[in-house]
Scaffold this motif. Structure first.
Motif, PDB file in Angstrom:
ATOM      1  N   THR A  26       0.849  -1.189   0.000  1.00 23.25           N
ATOM      2  CA  THR A  26       0.000   0.000   0.000  1.00 23.25           C
ATOM      3  C   THR A  26       0.882   1.235   0.000  1.00 23.25           C
ATOM      4  OG1 THR A  26      -1.611  -1.233   1.300  1.00 23.25           O
ATOM      5  CG2 THR A  26      -1.893   1.137   1.212  1.00 23.25           C
ATOM      6  N   CYS A  28       2.382   4.889   0.752  1.00 27.29           N
ATOM      7  CA  CYS A  28       2.539   5.618   2.013  1.00 27.29           C
ATOM      8  C   CYS A  28       1.489   6.720   2.143  1.00 27.29           C
ATOM      9  CB  CYS A  28       3.941   6.198   2.098  1.00 27.29           C
ATOM     10  SG  CYS A  28       5.208   4.910   2.276  1.00 27.29           S
ATOM     11  N   ILE A  31      -1.884   5.219   3.390  1.00 26.35           N
ATOM     12  CA  ILE A  31      -1.848   4.895   4.819  1.00 26.35           C
ATOM     13  C   ILE A  31      -1.835   6.184   5.642  1.00 26.35           C
ATOM     14  CG2 ILE A  31      -0.533   3.780   6.656  1.00 26.35           C
ATOM     15  CD1 ILE A  31      -1.466   1.676   4.841  1.00 26.35           C
ATOM     16  N   CYS A  66       4.411   1.098   5.389  1.00 28.06           N
ATOM     17  CA  CYS A  66       3.942   1.176   4.008  1.00 28.06           C
ATOM     18  C   CYS A  66       5.027   0.686   3.053  1.00 28.06           C
ATOM     19  CB  CYS A  66       3.521   2.611   3.676  1.00 28.06           C
ATOM     20  SG  CYS A  66       4.766   3.858   4.027  1.00 28.06           S
TER      21      CYS A  66
END
Length: 86
Positions: A26, A28, A31, A66
């Motif tokens: 995912t 950064c 997140i 991440c």
């Protein structure tokens, strides 16, 4: 005939077996946005979130990871009024 079916099954299972590894990466920013939304929903203000390399030592709280664990997101509580204006 049976041999080709089992080879196809093996190839499919290998491809699907590796899916979670690349599906779990995912960004950064994604997140960071989710963490910020949770903090703001709880009424937290005067903070910053920073993305750093996973091996960066910090005294601040790590609130997420991440890029497949290559980076981490740290939370810093700022003094009132010290957060940079955007």
């Amino acid at each position: 005939m049976r041999k080709s079916v089992s080879i196809k099954g093996l190839v499919i299972s290998l491809l699907l077996g590796g899916a979670p590894a690349w599906a779990g990466v995912t960004s950064c920013e994604t997140i960071k946005d989710k963490v910020a939304a949770k903090l703001e929903a709880k009424g937290v203000n005067n903070y910053s979130l920073q993305v750093v390399a996973k091996d960066t030592e910090t005294t601040h709280r790590v609130v997420g990871t991440c890029e497949g664990g290559k980076k981490k997101i740290i939370y810093k509580k700022e003094k009132a009024g010290s957060k940079a204006e955007e």
